[in-house]
Design an enzyme around this catalytic site. Structure first.
Site, PDB file in Angstrom:
ATOM      1  N   GLU A 149       0.373  -1.125  -0.122  1.00 18.31           N
ATOM      2  CA  GLU A 149       0.021  -0.138  -0.787  1.00 18.31           C
ATOM      3  C   GLU A 149       0.999   1.359   0.411  1.00 18.31           C
ATOM      4  O   GLU A 149       0.060   2.234  -0.524  1.00 18.31           O
ATOM      5  CB  GLU A 149      -0.998  -0.316   1.010  1.00 18.31           C
ATOM      6  CG  GLU A 149      -1.716  -1.187   1.093  1.00 18.31           C
ATOM      7  CD  GLU A 149      -3.226  -1.482   1.856  1.00 18.31           C
ATOM      8  OE1 GLU A 149      -2.891  -1.660   2.882  1.00 18.31           O
ATOM      9  OE2 GLU A 149      -4.759  -1.227   1.585  1.00 18.31           O
ATOM     10  N   GLU A 174      -4.119  -9.408   4.128  1.00 19.31           N
ATOM     11  CA  GLU A 174      -5.367  -9.475   4.943  1.00 19.31           C
ATOM     12  C   GLU A 174      -6.622 -10.233   5.446  1.00 19.31           C
ATOM     13  O   GLU A 174      -7.332 -10.099   5.591  1.00 19.31           O
ATOM     14  CB  GLU A 174      -5.691  -7.588   5.180  1.00 19.31           C
ATOM     15  CG  GLU A 174      -4.802  -6.488   5.471  1.00 19.31           C
ATOM     16  CD  GLU A 174      -3.887  -6.403   4.044  1.00 19.31           C
ATOM     17  OE1 GLU A 174      -3.819  -7.330   3.335  1.00 19.31           O
ATOM     18  OE2 GLU A 174      -3.139  -4.930   4.289  1.00 19.31           O
TER      19      GLU A 174
HETATM   20  N1  COA Z   1       4.520  -8.145  12.421  1.00 16.05           N
HETATM   21  C1  COA Z   1       5.104  -7.891  13.433  1.00 16.05           C
HETATM   22  N2  COA Z   1       6.365  -8.369  13.724  1.00 16.05           N
HETATM   23  C2  COA Z   1       6.515  -9.281  12.357  1.00 16.05           C
HETATM   24  C3  COA Z   1       5.804  -9.400  11.433  1.00 16.05           C
HETATM   25  C4  COA Z   1       5.055  -8.809  11.620  1.00 16.05           C
HETATM   26  N3  COA Z   1       3.714  -8.996  10.724  1.00 16.05           N
HETATM   27  N4  COA Z   1       6.040 -10.098  10.369  1.00 16.05           N
HETATM   28  C5  COA Z   1       8.084 -10.678  10.738  1.00 16.05           C
HETATM   29  N5  COA Z   1       7.324 -10.367  12.273  1.00 16.05           N
HETATM   30  C6  COA Z   1       9.091 -10.424  12.695  1.00 16.05           C
HETATM   31  C7  COA Z   1       8.957 -11.881  13.256  1.00 16.05           C
HETATM   32  O1  COA Z   1       8.617 -12.260  14.256  1.00 16.05           O
HETATM   33  C8  COA Z   1      10.528 -11.811  13.421  1.00 16.05           C
HETATM   34  O2  COA Z   1      10.826 -11.206  14.847  1.00 16.05           O
HETATM   35  P1  COA Z   1      11.776 -12.699  16.030  1.00 16.05           P
HETATM   36  O3  COA Z   1      12.937 -12.859  15.413  1.00 16.05           O
HETATM   37  O4  COA Z   1      11.665 -11.113  16.606  1.00 16.05           O
HETATM   38  O5  COA Z   1      11.434 -13.370  16.110  1.00 16.05           O
HETATM   39  C9  COA Z   1      11.345 -11.215  12.407  1.00 16.05           C
HETATM   40  O6  COA Z   1      10.271 -10.119  11.702  1.00 16.05           O
HETATM   41  C10 COA Z   1      11.252 -11.922  11.118  1.00 16.05           C
HETATM   42  O7  COA Z   1      10.405 -13.045  11.076  1.00 16.05           O
HETATM   43  P2  COA Z   1      10.557 -14.051  10.610  1.00 16.05           P
HETATM   44  O8  COA Z   1       8.821 -14.860   9.792  1.00 16.05           O
HETATM   45  O9  COA Z   1      11.963 -14.309  11.093  1.00 16.05           O
HETATM   46  O10 COA Z   1      11.331 -13.951   8.416  1.00 16.05           O
HETATM   47  P3  COA Z   1      10.895 -15.166   7.696  1.00 16.05           P
HETATM   48  O11 COA Z   1      11.643 -14.938   7.071  1.00 16.05           O
HETATM   49  O12 COA Z   1      11.227 -16.592   8.036  1.00 16.05           O
HETATM   50  O13 COA Z   1       9.818 -15.310   7.126  1.00 16.05           O
HETATM   51  C11 COA Z   1       7.884 -14.120   6.811  1.00 16.05           C
HETATM   52  C12 COA Z   1       8.676 -13.635   7.242  1.00 16.05           C
HETATM   53  C13 COA Z   1       6.668 -12.180   6.283  1.00 16.05           C
HETATM   54  C14 COA Z   1       7.133 -14.533   5.608  1.00 16.05           C
HETATM   55  C15 COA Z   1       6.674 -13.695   7.626  1.00 16.05           C
HETATM   56  O14 COA Z   1       7.654 -12.941   8.647  1.00 16.05           O
HETATM   57  C16 COA Z   1       5.137 -13.319   8.249  1.00 16.05           C
HETATM   58  O15 COA Z   1       4.684 -14.104   7.748  1.00 16.05           O
HETATM   59  N6  COA Z   1       5.224 -12.573   8.310  1.00 16.05           N
HETATM   60  C17 COA Z   1       4.033 -11.848   8.590  1.00 16.05           C
HETATM   61  C18 COA Z   1       3.378 -10.897   7.625  1.00 16.05           C
HETATM   62  C19 COA Z   1       1.802 -10.218   7.273  1.00 16.05           C
HETATM   63  O16 COA Z   1       0.814 -11.421   7.747  1.00 16.05           O
HETATM   64  N7  COA Z   1       1.667  -9.158   7.205  1.00 16.05           N
HETATM   65  C20 COA Z   1       0.307  -8.782   6.734  1.00 16.05           C
HETATM   66  C21 COA Z   1       0.247  -7.976   7.911  1.00 16.05           C
HETATM   67  S1  COA Z   1      -1.776  -6.914   7.735  1.00 16.05           S
END
Ligand code: COA
Length: 247
Positions: free
Chosen positions: A115, A135
């Site tokens: 966005e 979302e």
């Molecule tokens: N909110 C808060 N923290 C987040 C986050 C989010 N949306 N996305 C990632 N993080 C944090 C993780 O908790 C992690 O923190 P930690 O090291 O303290 O555990 C750090 O960022 C790294 O993320 P990680 O998941 O370990 O990386 P990855 O490469 O394995 O996976 C993603 C990356 C993006 C696939 C995965 O983090 C994910 O699916 N995140 C959610 C994305 C999401 O749904 N966003 C939209 C919300 S509307």
């Protein structure tokens, strides 16, 4: 402007650069980032020296992985979390900036990350970028503009596919559907974007802003109204520089 924690703001040679700066959590968007971005965007809007602005993400892994889910989880519900974010119309401010905005996109570009990119006028991605809107899978809808900005960029069917399925797409697919202008190697991303920004910064400031205004305002008009708008803006630009706004 070095007092911010979640964003870094720099300005050099009429080019502003805004870096989303929470790399340890993939630059996810939280309330502090909203407030700091709001101040930065206001400063860009009000600074006649800024000809063009770049938006990028800190760290190797992400431009921005969306909203900070830890804030969603501490709020009573995703709806309340969303309402808190609506306290300031940051997206309206973003979309109203008069200067051209260029997004430099790498790694995860998810949720609010897309966005933010869609609030920019030009999007350049590196080969490792992937895009997705999770979302609806979380029981909410994109509400930082994507239900409106995405179909305008890629068309109704492709936008709805991304919004409803949450499927992540590669940089190549993003280019094929018109979500990004260009895909470059990761090593070339910043130099490509900065080179483009510097070229724009050398142009006549009023011509640049007027061209953006004509395109953006025209998108909401019929073709005939848009042509009228273009004529009006073109003649305003030709008026003597008596207003003192051209430099
Ligand atoms: N909110 C808060 N923290 C987040 C986050 C989010 N949306 N996305 C990632 N993080 C944090 C993780 O908790 C992690 O923190 P930690 O090291 O303290 O555990 C750090 O960022 C790294 O993320 P990680 O998941 O370990 O990386 P990855 O490469 O394995 O996976 C993603 C990356 C993006 C696939 C995965 O983090 C994910 O699916 N995140 C959610 C994305 C999401 O749904 N966003 C939209 C919300 S509307």
């Amino acid at each position: 402007m070095s007092e911010f924690e979640t964003v870094i703001y720099k300005k050099r040679d009429n080019v502003a650069c805004v870096t989303l700066n929470r790399p340890q959590v993939l630059n996810v968007y939280n309330i502090q980032m909203r407030d700091e971005l709001y101040e930065v965007l206001s400063a860009i809007r009000d600074d006649p020296e800024v000809m063009v602005a770049i938006f990028r993400g800190a760290g190797e892994k992400a431009f921005c992985a969306g909203a900070d889910l830890s804030e969603f989880l501490t709020a009573p519900s995703p709806t309340i979390a969303r309402q808190v974010r609506w306290g300031r119309d940051i997206w309206g401010l973003f979309l109203s900036l008069p200067q051209p905005l260029i997004a430099a996109l790498h790694g995860y570009v998810l949720g609010s990350g897309i966005e933010i990119a869609l609030c920019c006028d030009i999007r350049i991605a590196s080969e490792d970028a992937h895009f997705g809107l999770p979302e609806v899978g979380l029981g909410i809808i994109p509400a930082a503009g994507a239900t409106q900005t995405l179909p305008r960029a890629v068309g109704r069917a492709r936008a709805l596919e991304m919004i409803l399925t949450g499927r992540r797409i590669s940089a190549e697919e993003a280019f094929n559907i018109g979500l990004v202008n260009r895909v470059v190697s990761k090593g070339e991303l910043l130099s490509t974007v900065e080179g483009m920004a510097r070229r724009i910064a050398l142009l006549d400031p009023m011509a640049v802003r007027t061209a953006k205004q004509a395109v953006v305002r025209g998108l909401g008009l019929s073709l005939s109204e848009g042509l009228e708008l273009e004529k009006t803006l073109a003649s305003l630009l030709l008026q003597p520089m008596a207003s003192g706004t051209r430099g």
